[in-house]
Design an enzyme around this catalytic site. Sequence first.
Site, PDB file in Angstrom:
ATOM      1  N   ASP A  11       0.907  -7.880  -8.658  1.00  0.00           N
ATOM      2  CA  ASP A  11       0.697  -5.923  -7.322  1.00  0.00           C
ATOM      3  C   ASP A  11       2.759  -6.224  -7.480  1.00  0.00           C
ATOM      4  OD1 ASP A  11       1.451  -4.284  -5.668  1.00  0.00           O
ATOM      5  OD2 ASP A  11      -0.122  -4.874  -4.745  1.00  0.00           O
ATOM      6  N   TYR A  53      -5.446   3.601   7.976  1.00  0.00           N
ATOM      7  CA  TYR A  53      -3.867   3.194   6.746  1.00  0.00           C
ATOM      8  C   TYR A  53      -2.879   3.498   7.690  1.00  0.00           C
ATOM      9  CZ  TYR A  53      -0.969   4.194   2.910  1.00  0.00           C
ATOM     10  OH  TYR A  53      -0.180   4.514   2.192  1.00  0.00           O
ATOM     11  N   HIS A  66      -2.272  -3.302  -7.851  1.00  0.00           N
ATOM     12  CA  HIS A  66      -1.901  -3.553  -6.538  1.00  0.00           C
ATOM     13  C   HIS A  66      -3.488  -2.895  -5.929  1.00  0.00           C
ATOM     14  CE1 HIS A  66      -0.341  -1.958  -2.452  1.00  0.00           C
ATOM     15  NE2 HIS A  66      -0.669  -0.133  -2.949  1.00  0.00           N
ATOM     16  N   SER A  93      -2.290  -2.229   1.677  1.00  0.00           N
ATOM     17  CA  SER A  93      -1.228  -1.099   1.487  1.00  0.00           C
ATOM     18  C   SER A  93      -0.468  -1.536   2.668  1.00  0.00           C
ATOM     19  CB  SER A  93      -1.165  -0.031   0.121  1.00  0.00           C
ATOM     20  OG  SER A  93       0.305   0.139  -0.238  1.00  0.00           O
TER      21      SER A  93
END
Length: 702
Positions: free
Chosen positions: A635, A471, A670, A551
């Site tokens: 999203d 991430y 999302h 993301s």
Amino acid sequence: MKKIIVTLLMSSTIASFGQQQNKYPLTRKGDKIDVYFETQVADPYRWLEDDRSQETADWVKAQNQVTFDYLAKIPFRDAIKQRMEKLWNYEKVSAPFKEGKYTYYYKNNGLQNQSVLYRKDASGKEELFLDPNTFSKDATTSLDAVSFSKDGSLCAYSISEAGSDWRKVIFINAETKQNIADQLIDVKFSGLSWKGNEGVYYSSYDKPKGSELSAKTDQHKLYFHRLGTSQSDDQLIFGDKEKRRYVGGSVSEDNHYLFITAANSTSGNELYVQDLTQPNSEIKSIHSGFEYDVHVLDNVGTQLYLITNLGAPNKRIVIVDVNAPSVSNWKDCIAETEQVLSPSTGAGFIFANYMKDAVSVVKQFDYKGTLVREIQLPGLGTATGFSGKNEDEVLYFSFTNNVTPTTTYQFIPTEGKSSIYVQPKVDFISDNYTSKQVFYTSKDGTKVPMIITYKKGTPLNGKNPTILYGYGGFNISLTPSFSIANAVWLEMGGIYAVANLRGGGEYGKKWHDAGTKIQKQNVFDDFIAAAEYLIAQKYTSSDFLAIKGGSNGGLLVGATMTQRPDLMKVALPAVGVMDMLRYHTFTAGAGWAYDYGTAEDSKTMFDYIKGYSPVHNVKAGVKYPATLVTTGDHDDRVVPAHSFKFAAELQAKQAGANPVLIRIETNAGHGAGKPVSKTIEEAADLQAFTLYNMGIQSLPIK
């Protein structure tokens, strides 16, 4: 248990697709050009940003047709899905919480699309309270926040439709479960905090002009809704003067104070307080400016307990009187340590949950800051919970790691004793797997931790299918946790690795800042170094490595695969931030500038961002890895146009046989609130695509 061995010859299938690689849907190229600091930048797929156009809808439909036709030809796709469904099918019960005369908890019987909120009275009689599976026919309407008035007689809950961040708020009588006439609409990024039984504080933006799923939402406001009145009459509490992108309000447990946080980005905030015992009292500042984070942990009378990283990158707890709250009066209650602090309160105690190399260490303190004990956890992993009301006598916490399904424990704070409250019955033998932490060296010499999980006895011969996950942003920490999808991957002989990259919160504000703005490349370098470590140590090789992230992690995958396309066989970017020149023009994206900077900041920042922006770094003639982009058509956090543009660029410029596909979930956002059935289907598709493109010829599935 019986194993199914699926055997297939991969080479001919992949070659066949490679020969048909030009049969992607036609994506029209426009002539849109933007100019940044006298530099022209073409944006040929700008039209895909229009989520209300029929042309975009037709493109989505055509892309999904190609993608699902491809996935349907993978022989073991259904077997993976069936195993995932079987493993997923166990009862899940959350930690309970008391409201009024009832004890509430969430429960899922196994494959219910949405978990159900139940309650028990003093006699132990169970009854259903809220069942979000009945909110819509296709289970795409989910239950979000649930908030009870102090006496537990009233309940406000918010719902999300099709995964959107926009919410509706519904009020009910908690005793009768009957709706109260009030309903709030167009609520976004909001808690629900009751003032007595009068009403709730909530936050939202003015509804944007244009598409509600992609138009910019830039000024957040805090409102008070009084029960029995129209939403149009709601009182604007904060946010009407100076622009703040994120505003939240919460009422203290004693109902004495309203605390207001205000921020313009995802790091750093202002803090305000209003005395609710004095009618029309003024809102006073506790902390101004956005350089640091300051939040209220609790109050005892006029004494405020604040959690902050001011003067403490790993956070500390300070005490100050509400009547003299200036920083000069702050006094340490629990000082900063070498580990990052995430505290909670309950039963009259403070629980300091520390991260030591991404693993939990929990210590119990009294309100004077005196250590009571270190709490013995079941092992190395992630502990969450230890929160409740001050009058609670029993608290709960959950524990998990990569091979241990989440187990809930009951904890008696006065005695320090814990016992299992709910232990799930999962058809997964944890003892057959190992999960170990290693530290590898990144490009600039920084040591980065990574946890690698795999079946015991796995030969380190460089031929193991491996998913590397990361991430690296927004101060978010990746801590060990159990996943059914990952469990299926491990059962099939796969390796799962999680790298704790800079930009995350694993080592506090310094670690976070080291992966932001002009240092963002550190995050990609850390991820590349993680892949190189796995290859060098023979866990896997480039032919058997997949990289995955969602993301901000989708950006990570997009940047990594365009910088080092030779490093991996498969790339799985999910709901990614792919157009870094325009991310801040959509919905609440401008609030991400602390991490990214924007292309308008300076020529230096523009050049830097353009240098790694995935959409702008796909080059013709390059052999990119087999790629399955995933996103949702609703999203409104990271708008799907990011993924649309990236997929279009890859399809137009890909050389070689590796497929480039995009899987667009309809009536999904999302990720939050996605129905279990959709979650399973997507996870199975990702694993099937990954193994298929690694040329795996035999697949053990229970």
